[in-house]
Scaffold this motif. Structure first.
Motif, PDB file in Angstrom:
ATOM      1  N   GLY A  12      10.440   1.748  70.132  1.00 40.66           N
ATOM      2  CA  GLY A  12      10.939   2.837  71.666  1.00 40.66           C
ATOM      3  C   GLY A  12       9.965   3.729  71.890  1.00 40.66           C
ATOM      4  N   PHE A  13       9.352   4.341  70.703  1.00 40.54           N
ATOM      5  CA  PHE A  13       8.413   5.648  71.319  1.00 40.54           C
ATOM      6  C   PHE A  13       6.969   5.588  71.638  1.00 40.54           C
ATOM      7  CE2 PHE A  13      11.826   7.166  69.018  1.00 40.54           C
ATOM      8  CZ  PHE A  13      12.730   8.542  69.527  1.00 40.54           C
ATOM      9  N   GLY A  14       6.885   3.863  71.911  1.00 39.17           N
ATOM     10  CA  GLY A  14       5.914   3.437  72.506  1.00 39.17           C
ATOM     11  C   GLY A  14       4.545   3.987  71.702  1.00 39.17           C
ATOM     12  N   LEU A  15       4.149   3.815  70.584  1.00 40.98           N
ATOM     13  CA  LEU A  15       3.066   4.348  69.958  1.00 40.98           C
ATOM     14  C   LEU A  15       2.408   3.673  69.021  1.00 40.98           C
ATOM     15  CD1 LEU A  15       4.425   7.696  69.834  1.00 40.98           C
ATOM     16  CD2 LEU A  15       3.176   7.815  70.854  1.00 40.98           C
ATOM     17  N   PRO A  16       1.091   3.592  69.238  1.00 35.00           N
ATOM     18  CA  PRO A  16       0.342   3.041  67.227  1.00 35.00           C
ATOM     19  C   PRO A  16       2.020   2.776  66.245  1.00 35.00           C
ATOM     20  CG  PRO A  16      -1.130   4.225  68.175  1.00 35.00           C
ATOM     21  CD  PRO A  16      -0.002   4.973  69.170  1.00 35.00           C
ATOM     22  N   ALA A  17       1.353   2.197  65.875  1.00 36.32           N
ATOM     23  CA  ALA A  17       2.504   1.843  64.515  1.00 36.32           C
ATOM     24  C   ALA A  17       1.666   2.963  63.034  1.00 36.32           C
ATOM     25  CB  ALA A  17       1.706   0.445  63.293  1.00 36.32           C
ATOM     26  N   GLY A  18       2.060   3.449  62.164  1.00 36.73           N
ATOM     27  CA  GLY A  18       2.201   4.221  61.133  1.00 36.73           C
ATOM     28  C   GLY A  18       2.524   5.925  60.855  1.00 36.73           C
ATOM     29  N   LEU A  19       3.589   6.114  61.554  1.00 33.02           N
ATOM     30  CA  LEU A  19       4.420   7.050  61.221  1.00 33.02           C
ATOM     31  C   LEU A  19       5.572   6.944  61.433  1.00 33.02           C
ATOM     32  CD1 LEU A  19       4.313   9.799  61.666  1.00 33.02           C
ATOM     33  CD2 LEU A  19       4.472  10.163  63.246  1.00 33.02           C
ATOM     34  N   GLY A  20       6.343   7.293  60.334  1.00 29.52           N
ATOM     35  CA  GLY A  20       8.178   7.388  60.115  1.00 29.52           C
ATOM     36  C   GLY A  20       8.737   8.535  60.156  1.00 29.52           C
ATOM     37  N   VAL A  21      10.148   7.887  61.054  1.00 24.92           N
ATOM     38  CA  VAL A  21      11.172   9.482  61.009  1.00 24.92           C
ATOM     39  C   VAL A  21      11.893   9.424  60.651  1.00 24.92           C
ATOM     40  CG1 VAL A  21      11.705  11.533  62.925  1.00 24.92           C
ATOM     41  CG2 VAL A  21       9.024   9.969  63.249  1.00 24.92           C
ATOM     42  N   TRP A  22      12.338  10.520  59.114  1.00 23.43           N
ATOM     43  CA  TRP A  22      13.795   9.815  58.710  1.00 23.43           C
ATOM     44  C   TRP A  22      14.114  12.024  59.403  1.00 23.43           C
ATOM     45  CZ3 TRP A  22      13.683  10.586  52.800  1.00 23.43           C
ATOM     46  CH2 TRP A  22      15.486  10.383  52.350  1.00 23.43           C
ATOM     47  N   ILE A  23      15.673  11.691  59.657  1.00 18.97           N
ATOM     48  CA  ILE A  23      16.247  12.340  59.867  1.00 18.97           C
ATOM     49  C   ILE A  23      17.483  12.638  58.959  1.00 18.97           C
ATOM     50  CG2 ILE A  23      17.663  13.193  62.039  1.00 18.97           C
ATOM     51  CD1 ILE A  23      15.458  11.376  64.323  1.00 18.97           C
ATOM     52  N   LEU A  24      17.864  13.892  58.011  1.00 18.50           N
ATOM     53  CA  LEU A  24      18.620  13.788  57.356  1.00 18.50           C
ATOM     54  C   LEU A  24      19.202  15.147  56.779  1.00 18.50           C
ATOM     55  CD1 LEU A  24      17.335  13.963  53.633  1.00 18.50           C
ATOM     56  CD2 LEU A  24      15.747  13.957  55.848  1.00 18.50           C
ATOM     57  N   ASN A  25      20.276  15.267  56.756  1.00 13.51           N
ATOM     58  CA  ASN A  25      22.041  16.077  56.652  1.00 13.51           C
ATOM     59  C   ASN A  25      21.561  16.811  55.633  1.00 13.51           C
ATOM     60  OD1 ASN A  25      23.692  14.761  55.204  1.00 13.51           O
ATOM     61  ND2 ASN A  25      25.194  15.531  57.002  1.00 13.51           N
ATOM     62  N   ASP A  26      22.131  18.432  54.654  1.00 10.87           N
ATOM     63  CA  ASP A  26      22.729  18.725  54.139  1.00 10.87           C
ATOM     64  C   ASP A  26      22.589  17.414  52.603  1.00 10.87           C
ATOM     65  OD1 ASP A  26      20.683  21.186  54.475  1.00 10.87           O
ATOM     66  OD2 ASP A  26      21.620  22.086  55.436  1.00 10.87           O
ATOM     67  N   ALA A  27      24.133  17.648  53.378  1.00  8.78           N
ATOM     68  CA  ALA A  27      24.625  16.634  52.447  1.00  8.78           C
ATOM     69  C   ALA A  27      23.778  15.713  51.384  1.00  8.78           C
ATOM     70  CB  ALA A  27      26.038  15.885  53.075  1.00  8.78           C
ATOM     71  N   CYS A  28      22.121  15.016  52.488  1.00  4.26           N
ATOM     72  CA  CYS A  28      21.346  13.997  51.261  1.00  4.26           C
ATOM     73  C   CYS A  28      21.175  14.764  50.164  1.00  4.26           C
ATOM     74  CB  CYS A  28      20.514  13.757  52.191  1.00  4.26           C
ATOM     75  SG  CYS A  28      21.140  12.041  53.765  1.00  4.26           S
ATOM     76  N   VAL A  29      20.551  16.379  51.472  1.00  2.00           N
ATOM     77  CA  VAL A  29      19.610  16.754  50.089  1.00  2.00           C
ATOM     78  C   VAL A  29      20.620  17.520  49.435  1.00  2.00           C
ATOM     79  CG1 VAL A  29      18.410  18.998  49.968  1.00  2.00           C
ATOM     80  CG2 VAL A  29      18.496  17.920  52.359  1.00  2.00           C
ATOM     81  N   THR A  30      21.636  17.956  48.687  1.00  2.00           N
ATOM     82  CA  THR A  30      22.434  17.886  47.861  1.00  2.00           C
ATOM     83  C   THR A  30      22.616  16.392  47.274  1.00  2.00           C
ATOM     84  OG1 THR A  30      23.577  19.298  49.199  1.00  2.00           O
ATOM     85  CG2 THR A  30      24.357  18.653  46.906  1.00  2.00           C
TER      86      THR A  30
END
Length: 357
Positions: free
Chosen positions: A187-205
């Motif tokens: 969906g972002f129309g770019l060459p491959a080779g990058l992942g984006v991970w969005i996570l909250n403080d519950a995951c960090v804990t």
């Protein structure tokens, strides 16, 4: 001649990528040290753009990996001591379940046939619920209400959503999920080779709790390490600096167009293609239930005509995606991402309508 690429990933490049790439080379971005203020500025600019376009609250962290496939592994290592529960309705949701097995956890699953959705939220207690918003292999997009329903039924589970082939189209309620992730070549129309991970403080804990029990949560790409670096607009290792730079630039372009406009155009393009498939004598949409039909990966049952349709479209400068796995010979997939213009979709549906075998 250059074909319009409707493959669901790597897909059509966003039309500004080439110019941004030239600019990056002029600025020396590909050889930039990631331990510089310049890189920290790039990280911050890209993370801010992701926050803005997706409406992400401040208490979520944005970290970068090599791919969304890597994020599957990191999720299980960092957030699951024993049990995750997976909603499986295609090849990619199934692959995540298999990764949990390979990492010696005891995952459970709710599995339905390909092309279908789920009746209701499973009520079993589990540490983590894994949902694939848009199953790239089959073109099933789960309703957001279904995904958002888990917070109430599973208040103690972490809810993580694969949005690899649907973002930036969907608008999630971040109060109802703990983590989502994507890679940039769809969906972002770019060459491959990058992942984006969005996570909250519950995951960090949760990751810190597992670590304190002496459980291995991985090494350089553990959640505590990724988040500690992200707070300084940094990464643990040398990342894909060029990919992060380009993502920030393309999101800037998308924000200028406006996310509401991008969503409306996505719906318009999906509507005209589904309409054409429904009307066609020889081709039909694979996903029958309207509320499950993906807006971003549209799968057509093309039967014995698959190869002929492919050749016919390519003769008109249009390159469809193959069916996935065992459906390779009987289906075609059409990506509908912001990089695909309304004009390209109008040409696609006109051309498909002309195909008569």
């Amino acid at each position: 001649k250059v074909l319009v690429n409707f493959t669901p990933g790597p897909s059509q490049l966003y039309f500004t990528v080439e110019d941004h790439m030239r600019q990056a080379f002029r600025e020396g971005i590909p050889s930039l040290s990631h331990r510089t203020k310049t890189f920290e500025g790039i990280y911050q600019h890209t993370a801010n753009g992701i926050r803005q376009i997706l409406g992400i609250p401040g208490h979520f962290h944005i970290v970068f990996t090599s791919s969304a496939t890597e994020i599957w592994e990191r999720i299980i290592q960092n957030l699951v001591e024993e049990k995750s529960h997976h909603f499986v309705n295609g090849a990619f949701s199934k692959r995540f379940y298999e990764i949990a097995l390979q990492l010696n956890r005891r995952p459970t699953k709710t599995e339905v046939p390909e092309g279908e959705g789920f009746e209701s939220a499973d009520r079993q207690p589990t540490e983590l619920i894994a949902i694939t918003h848009n199953e790239t292999s089959t073109g099933v997009m789960l309703p957001l209400d279904f995904i958002h329903s888990f917070r109430e039924s599973h208040p103690h589970s972490l809810i993580t959503v694969d949005t690899v082939s649907s973002l930036p189209y969907p608008k999630f309620d971040f109060a109802k999920i703990d983590s989502l992730y994507f890679s940039v070549q769809k969906g972002f129309g770019l060459p491959a080779g990058l992942g984006v991970w969005i996570l909250n403080d519950a995951c960090v804990t949760k990751a810190e709790q597992m670590q304190s029990k002496g459980i291995s949560i991985g090494t350089y790409h553990s959640i505590p390490s990724l988040v500690a670096h992200a707070k300084k607009n940094q990464t643990p290792e040398t990342p894909n600096v060029l990919g992060i730079y380009l993502l920030g630039k393309v999101i800037e372009d998308m924000l200028r167009r406006g996310i509401d406009m991008i969503r409306k155009e996505t719906e318009y393009k999906a509507a005209i293609l589904y309409h054409t498939l429904h009307q066609h004598e020889l081709i039909k949409p694979f996903v029958q239930e309207k509320m499950l039909q993906s807006k971003t990966v549209i799968v057509a049952d093309t039967g014995t005509h698959t190869e002929k349709i492919k050749i016919f479209l390519e003769a008109h400068g249009l390159s469809p995606g193959d069916g996935y796995g065992k459906a390779k010979a009987s289906q075609l997939r059409f990506a509908n991402f912001p990089a695909h213009s309304k004009e390209q979709f109008e040409l696609l549906v006109d051309t498909l309508a002309k195909y008569s075998g």
